[in-house]
Design a protein around this motif. Structure first.
Motif, mmCIF file in Angstrom:
data_model
loop_
_atom_site.group_PDB
_atom_site.id
_atom_site.type_symbol
_atom_site.label_atom_id
_atom_site.label_comp_id
_atom_site.label_asym_id
_atom_site.label_seq_id
_atom_site.Cartn_x
_atom_site.Cartn_y
_atom_site.Cartn_z
ATOM 1 N N GLY A 1 4.199 -1.482 4.021
ATOM 2 C CA GLY A 1 6.126 -2.916 4.403
ATOM 3 C C GLY A 1 6.882 -1.817 4.422
ATOM 4 O O GLY A 1 7.884 -2.199 6.009
ATOM 5 N N LEU A 2 7.161 -0.148 4.545
ATOM 6 C CA LEU A 2 8.576 -0.030 4.925
ATOM 7 C C LEU A 2 9.010 0.565 6.162
ATOM 8 O O LEU A 2 9.043 0.442 7.264
ATOM 9 N N GLU A 3 7.224 1.066 5.855
ATOM 10 C CA GLU A 3 6.841 1.745 7.486
ATOM 11 C C GLU A 3 7.267 0.707 9.007
ATOM 12 O O GLU A 3 7.495 0.470 9.987
ATOM 13 N N ARG A 4 6.631 -0.625 8.636
ATOM 14 C CA ARG A 4 6.476 -1.368 9.344
ATOM 15 C C ARG A 4 7.783 -2.199 9.650
ATOM 16 O O ARG A 4 7.875 -2.555 10.858
ATOM 17 N N GLU A 5 8.415 -2.182 8.398
ATOM 18 C CA GLU A 5 9.725 -2.611 8.985
ATOM 19 C C GLU A 5 10.660 -1.706 9.258
ATOM 20 O O GLU A 5 11.695 -2.195 10.374
ATOM 21 N N THR B 1 0.393 -1.081 -0.284
ATOM 22 C CA THR B 1 0.071 0.006 -0.268
ATOM 23 C C THR B 1 0.784 1.378 -0.460
ATOM 24 O O THR B 1 1.542 1.251 0.811
ATOM 25 N N ALA B 2 0.683 2.266 -1.405
ATOM 26 C CA ALA B 2 1.469 2.983 -1.121
ATOM 27 C C ALA B 2 0.649 4.034 -0.152
ATOM 28 O O ALA B 2 -0.816 4.140 -0.140
ATOM 29 N N VAL B 3 1.996 5.282 0.511
ATOM 30 C CA VAL B 3 1.580 6.133 1.214
ATOM 31 C C VAL B 3 1.192 7.475 1.327
ATOM 32 O O VAL B 3 2.681 8.045 1.191
#
Length: 210
Positions: free
Chosen positions: A198-202, A185-187
């Motif tokens: 995904g990037l923020e989760r990681e 999902t793009a933010v």
């Protein structure tokens, strides 16, 4: 879908235009300032505004909404839990040293799960209190897109030191409401660079377990 995202105003709020290519109907999200530029981009794509969506009622996100409504006739949507912030717009303007904009209560209450259906654009509001009590994100699953307002940023989260802010509530909102979305999902945050769930989760340091 037509999408234009660009910074507006003193605090460079990300305003986004979402337009349906078939019907030429559009949503404008967070028109905090620079209404002439917004109108220019709408004209460029021959779009008609059907809804004005405000992610939260801080001055840099809501200041231009009423003017845009007067020009286009489109209703303004935001969560009524932010009405106390609207009531203190004079104080908000004082924080920035700017004139107080004309603002008004929403034409409809952007509650959790509120469905957005404009032309071929469909999505829903996700209530994410914490930055403000009425903060919402707009999620468009078919587009794998989240307009996050000032709830989630690239590598950061929204500030909570202004009226209505609460850090624990904000982090809980992000973990429970946003981190359940697909990684791809793009933010589009309320300010700054785009990111992904995904990037923020990681890697977002504010979301890591102690």
């Amino acid at each position: 879908m037509i999408r234009e995202t660009f910074p507006v105003g003193l605090l460079q709020c990300n305003c986004t235009i979402l337009g349906d290519e078939a019907t030429r109907e559009a949503i404008v999200v967070d028109p905090g300032d620079d209404i002439p530029r917004i109108l220019m981009l709408l004209a460029k794509h021959a779009l008609r505004v059907k809804q004005i969506v405000i992610t939260h009622a801080h001055i840099d996100h809501i200041a231009g909404a009423l003017e845009l409504k007067r020009i286009t006739g489109a209703p303004i949507l935001y969560n009524q839990r932010d009405l106390p912030l609207v009531a203190m717009m004079d104080e908000q303007a004082g924080w920035l040293g700017v004139d107080t904009p004309n603002v008004a209560p929403p034409d409809d209450n952007l509650v959790d799960g509120y469905a957005i259906n404009i032309g071929g654009i469909s999505g829903q509001a996700i209530h994410t209190p914490g930055h403000t009590q009425g903060s919402v994100c707009l999620y468009l699953p078919k587009e794998s897109l989240l307009l996050a307002g000032d709830t989630l940023f690239a590598g950061s989260v929204g500030r909570t030191d202004l009226p209505g802010g609460d850090t624990r509530t904000l982090i809980r909102s992000i973990h429970e409401r946003l981190m359940s979305l697909p990684d791809d999902t793009a933010v589009i945050p309320g300010h700054g660079e785009f990111t992904s769930i995904g990037l923020e989760r990681e890697s977002n340091p504010f979301l890591q377990e102690a």
